[in-house]
Write a protein that holds these residues in place. Structure first.
Motif, short mmCIF file in Angstrom:
data_model
loop_
_atom_site.label_atom_id
_atom_site.label_comp_id
_atom_site.label_asym_id
_atom_site.label_seq_id
_atom_site.Cartn_x
_atom_site.Cartn_y
_atom_site.Cartn_z
N GLU B 282 37.97 37.36 52.35
CA GLU B 282 36.83 36.87 51.94
C GLU B 282 36.60 36.44 50.35
N GLN B 283 37.34 37.48 49.47
CA GLN B 283 37.24 37.29 48.21
C GLN B 283 38.53 37.51 47.72
N VAL B 284 38.98 36.69 46.51
CA VAL B 284 40.24 37.19 46.06
C VAL B 284 40.03 37.29 44.34
N ILE B 285 40.53 38.47 43.67
CA ILE B 285 40.28 38.70 42.30
C ILE B 285 41.71 38.56 41.82
N VAL B 286 41.67 37.60 40.79
CA VAL B 286 42.94 37.24 40.03
C VAL B 286 42.96 38.12 38.85
N LEU B 287 44.15 38.88 38.60
CA LEU B 287 44.43 39.70 37.56
C LEU B 287 45.49 39.23 36.78
N GLU B 288 45.38 38.49 35.79
CA GLU B 288 46.29 38.05 34.76
C GLU B 288 45.97 38.23 33.16
N ASP B 289 47.08 38.59 32.84
CA ASP B 289 47.10 39.07 31.06
C ASP B 289 47.15 37.75 30.52
N GLY B 290 45.96 37.62 29.54
CA GLY B 290 46.03 36.37 28.64
C GLY B 290 44.95 35.23 29.17
N TYR B 291 45.38 33.90 29.52
CA TYR B 291 44.10 33.07 29.91
C TYR B 291 44.01 32.98 31.42
N PRO B 292 42.80 32.45 31.83
CA PRO B 292 42.63 32.41 33.35
C PRO B 292 43.69 31.28 34.18
N VAL B 293 44.96 31.21 33.84
CA VAL B 293 45.73 30.10 34.11
C VAL B 293 45.79 29.89 35.87
N VAL B 294 46.18 30.98 36.61
CA VAL B 294 46.23 31.08 38.02
C VAL B 294 44.81 30.95 38.59
N GLU B 295 43.96 31.45 37.98
CA GLU B 295 42.27 31.59 38.54
C GLU B 295 41.69 30.15 38.23
N GLU B 296 42.05 29.48 37.27
CA GLU B 296 41.27 28.03 37.27
C GLU B 296 41.80 27.24 37.98
N MET B 297 43.36 27.35 38.37
CA MET B 297 44.08 26.41 39.32
C MET B 297 43.41 26.67 40.71
N LEU B 298 42.99 28.00 41.13
CA LEU B 298 42.56 28.22 42.49
C LEU B 298 41.01 27.79 42.78
N LYS B 299 40.37 28.26 41.50
CA LYS B 299 39.09 27.98 41.51
C LYS B 299 38.51 26.44 41.49
N GLY B 300 39.33 25.57 40.75
CA GLY B 300 39.06 24.30 40.85
C GLY B 300 37.64 23.91 40.02
N TYR B 301 37.77 22.74 39.72
CA TYR B 301 36.49 21.98 39.05
C TYR B 301 35.34 22.30 40.10
N LEU B 302 35.36 22.41 41.12
CA LEU B 302 34.27 22.64 42.04
C LEU B 302 33.71 24.36 42.31
N ALA B 303 34.68 24.91 41.48
CA ALA B 303 34.27 26.34 41.47
C ALA B 303 34.15 27.18 42.69
N ASN B 304 35.18 27.11 43.39
CA ASN B 304 35.34 27.99 44.74
C ASN B 304 34.86 29.35 44.37
N PRO B 305 33.50 29.79 44.86
CA PRO B 305 32.97 30.99 44.81
C PRO B 305 33.80 32.45 45.38
N LYS B 306 34.76 32.04 46.07
CA LYS B 306 35.65 32.92 46.57
C LYS B 306 36.43 33.72 45.20
N ILE B 307 36.89 32.86 44.47
CA ILE B 307 37.94 33.34 43.55
C ILE B 307 37.14 34.27 42.42
N LYS B 308 37.55 35.14 41.91
CA LYS B 308 36.76 36.14 41.12
C LYS B 308 37.77 36.44 39.83
N GLY B 309 37.44 36.50 38.74
CA GLY B 309 38.50 36.86 37.69
C GLY B 309 37.80 36.64 36.31
N ARG B 310 38.38 36.06 35.48
CA ARG B 310 37.79 36.05 33.86
C ARG B 310 36.80 34.99 33.83
#
Lengths: 193, 526
Positions: B282-310
């Motif tokens: 239902e939700q995915v928390i992205v844990l990455e040290d540094g910038y939200p690189v993976v998170e930003e890719m998955l969230k996308g410009y339309l900001a998929n609310p499923k993706i949580k992180g920085r």
């Protein structure tokens, strides 16, 4: 068994040689170990810390979580207080009482020592004095390691062996002085626990 | 095989040695320095004649490593994250030329800026250059990735970026070695035009790089460094990149994590596994040290609310991760909240007592007291600490070499005096070209090359400037009478002041070289 140890001091005071001795003993005992160090800018006289974790199970994090340290082993009194958020409820502060003063606003030593004494579990030892009396002022670190040894799940003999290895090429006298420093530190803690 | 107790940085070095590396190239920079130092000190590496001398800067290092790859041998180039900015031209184009011998670009990022001026994330650079990335979670993986990285690089004939962070680089743990591989023989590229990036050739090579992307992705999907752990609690799934995986596990000491977890150690991110995780959780928390690189890719410009992180505040937007930050993101009860006693004072780093930079600053401050503040452009090194009390001596520190060029620009704008304060090693890293700019226009700047005959801040590595600073300045065209040498000692205090005053009054380029060995390296020699 897991020992989470925060080593504290000032850049240049050589907390890494304490870490190295414990590390050697841990490797000898086939324990898992993770030890995070500080290199770079802070080494220039700034506050430095090292997180040392030894365990009989694999260790995940290189950093000790807040509130999970069993020991704060500090070679400088004020520095021992900097890391109390890491100390567990029943954890021990083991600290040198000789200050390293390289800042203008260093607090009154008496007040620092009083604050340390408000801690439930503490060992405050003048390691510099003990080392000096031994005629080996540079062994103050090893006195501190000795003082922490009763709280470590590492056989004392393995620590002695670690000392022998580290000081091997500095001659037998240096080895013996440091072994004595280790024992004196240990004795103090056992008597003042 | 025998178990070694190694820093993450050292594990990479040992992995590269054992993986058949013929040369390592680098300029020192925290937290990457120890990789090259390990190779320099390693007995076997010496016997095998593995190249390990320092380079002038990260760009020359990157290019030399590419040259070794051209000749068919395996090479590694190491740098801190901001060093990749310096090497970027060579780095990005090396993705287009591709490699011949395996090439690993090891970059050590510094989230929380323990010893740096920013916390940029090198995975962005790899994505930009469109090359694979390896990101270890522990010392053993660091070893194995360096060991196997050359093969990955040779399989796809592309450089591979290895990304670590300060914490892993400077943390020690047990590492088991693999059997050593032999070095490649000298072997030129089969296509002699591969490395000639004329537009007509570059266009073809770029298409090739684009066509390889799918292969990199499949490689990631099948990589041993990317692992999918099933879990019955599908309310939340986790993606944990590199060292973040350890912080996740730390919060489950009994190994009783019930959620699906995707551990990522190789990029591009593995599409199949990502799709599976997103489909079943239902939700995915992205844990990455540094910038939200993976998170930003998955969230996308339309900001998929499923993706949580920085990006949504589940995790702070900046700074290094740790077990506690991850615990809070997991909604776990966090540790006791004890504050530090108010008696504890800050103890910032400082220049060592007896350091020559101190003598220079004392003299400079007295001379410049006659002018308004805001006239000293400085650089990267121990002397940057002159920005702090009690000196308050400098007004800029931006990047390697920026002191001279910023002083020039300010002088162009009419600022006088305009003083540049730079160290010897930083000068040969990136100061010389800026000085040439100033010489060409005879800009009215006073350059102080505070020479401690070493690369001090990183622990005393050899400086390319050693014994040749004056000749370099002469060669660049600085007037001989405006190159002034002095030993920065208390007894020379008035002399240094006089020198600075005279050269400030000169309407052109002058260089003052106060020269005295770093007291730390001098102590080590004893």
């Amino acid at each position: 068994m897991t020992n989470n140890i925060i080593l504290a001091g000032v850049g240049g005071q050589g907390i890494l040689s304490i870490a190295a001795t414990i590390g050697m003993a841990a490797v000898k005992g086939n324990l898992f170990i993770k030890q995070s160090e500080v290199h770079g800018m802070s080494q220039r006289g700034g506050a430095v810390q090292s997180h040392l974790r030894i365990s009989d199970k694999p260790i995940a994090s290189d950093l000790i979580p807040m509130g999970k340290a069993d020991i704060i082993l500090s070679v400088e009194p004020m520095e021992s207080l900097r890391y109390v958020p890491f100390l567990s409820e029943n954890g021990w502060i083991v600290t040198n009482t000789s200050p390293f003063i390289n800042i203008e606003n260093y607090p009154e030593l008496e007040k620092v020592l009083e604050t340390i004494k408000t801690r439930k579990n503490h060992i405050a030892i003048d390691a510099d004095k003990i080392a000096k009396n031994l005629g080996s002022a540079r062994s103050s670190n090893i006195v501190m390691l000795g003082a922490a040894s009763p709280f470590l799940d590492v056989p004392f003999g393995d620590l002695e062996e670690g000392i022998r290895q580290i000081f091997e090429n500095k001659g037998e006298e240096t080895v013996n002085k440091n072994l004595e420093a280790l024992r004196l530190g240990r004795k103090f803690s056992q008597e003042n626990k | 095989m025998q178990k070694l107790l190694l820093l993450g940085a050292e594990a990479i070095a040992q992995g590269a040695i054992d993986g058949g590396m013929s040369g390592i190239y680098a300029y020192p920079g925290t937290p990457s320095t120890e990789i090259t130092e390990y190779v320099q000190k390693n007995k076997q590496a010496k016997e095998l004649k593995i190249h390990s001398d320092w380079s002038a800067n990260e760009k020359t290092a990157m290019e030399a490593a590419l040259g070794m790859s051209f000749a068919g041998k395996r090479a590694m180039v190491c740098m801190k994250h901001v060093g990749l900015n310096v090497a970027a031209d060579a780095f990005v184009n090396a993705a287009i030329t591709g490699v011949n011998g395996g090439l690993i670009v090891t970059v050590a990022d510094d989230p929380s800026m323990h010893s740096s001026q920013n916390e940029q994330d090198s995975r962005f650079y790899a994505k930009f250059a469109m090359i694979p990335v390896l990101e270890p979670c522990n010392q053993q993986e660091a070893y194995e990735m360096a060991f196997k990285g050359f093969e990955l690089s040779e399989k796809y004939r592309v450089p591979v970026l290895m990304r670590i962070t300060t914490r892993l680089s400077h943390s020690r743990s047990g590492v088991v070695r693999s059997e050593m591989k032999t070095q490649n023989l000298l072997r030129l590229p089969s296509d002699r035009r591969q490395f000639v990036l004329l537009p007509s050739i570059a266009k073809v090579r770029y298409k090739g790089l684009l066509n390889s992307q799918l292969g990199y992705e499949q490689e990631s999907e099948n990589s041993e460094f990317n692992q999918y752990f099933e879990g019955e609690n599908k309310k939340i799934g986790f993606i944990a990149c590199g060292i973040a995986y350890n912080y996740l596990l730390e919060n489950f000491p009994e190994n009783d994590i019930k959620n699906p977890v995707l551990k990522i150690g190789q990029y591009p991110i593995p599409r199949k596994q990502i799709e599976k995780l997103l489909a079943e959780c239902e939700q995915v928390i992205v844990l990455e040290d540094g910038y939200p690189v993976v998170e930003e890719m998955l969230k996308g410009y339309l900001a998929n609310p499923k993706i949580k992180g920085r990006l949504d505040g589940t995790i702070p937007r900046d700074g290094e991760l740790n077990p506690n930050i991850v615990a809070i993101a997991l909604g776990m009860e966090n540790a006791k909240d004890e504050s530090i006693a108010p008696i504890v004072q800050n103890r910032p780093p400082a220049m060592c007592p007896g350091c020559g930079h101190i003598d220079v600053y004392k003299a400079m401050n007295e001379v410049l007291a006659e002018f308004e503040k805001g006239r000293v452009f400085s650089d990267i090194g121990c002397y940057t600490l002159g920005a702090l009390e009690p000196f308050n001596a400098i007004d800029s520190c931006v990047d390697m070499g920026a002191s001279i060029t910023m002083a020039k620009g300010a002088a162009d704008a009419g600022l006088h005096p305009a003083v540049a304060m730079i160290g010897d090693s930083t000068f040969t890293h990136s100061g010389m070209t800026g000085l040439l700019d100033a010489v060409i226009e005879n800009s009215c700047i006073t350059v102080i090359i505070s020479d401690n005959s070493t690369t001090g801040m990183t622990g005393g590595q050899n400086s390319h400037a050693f014994g040749r600073l004056k000749e370099i300045c002469l060669g660049l065209g600085v007037a001989p009478e405006h190159i002034r040498e002095i030993v920065p000692l208390k007894k020379n205090h008035e002399l240094i002041k006089q020198m600075i005053r005279e050269e400030i009054n000169y309407q052109g380029v002058s260089v003052i070289i106060p020269s005295r060995e770093c007291i730390q390296t001098a102590k080590k020699k004893k």
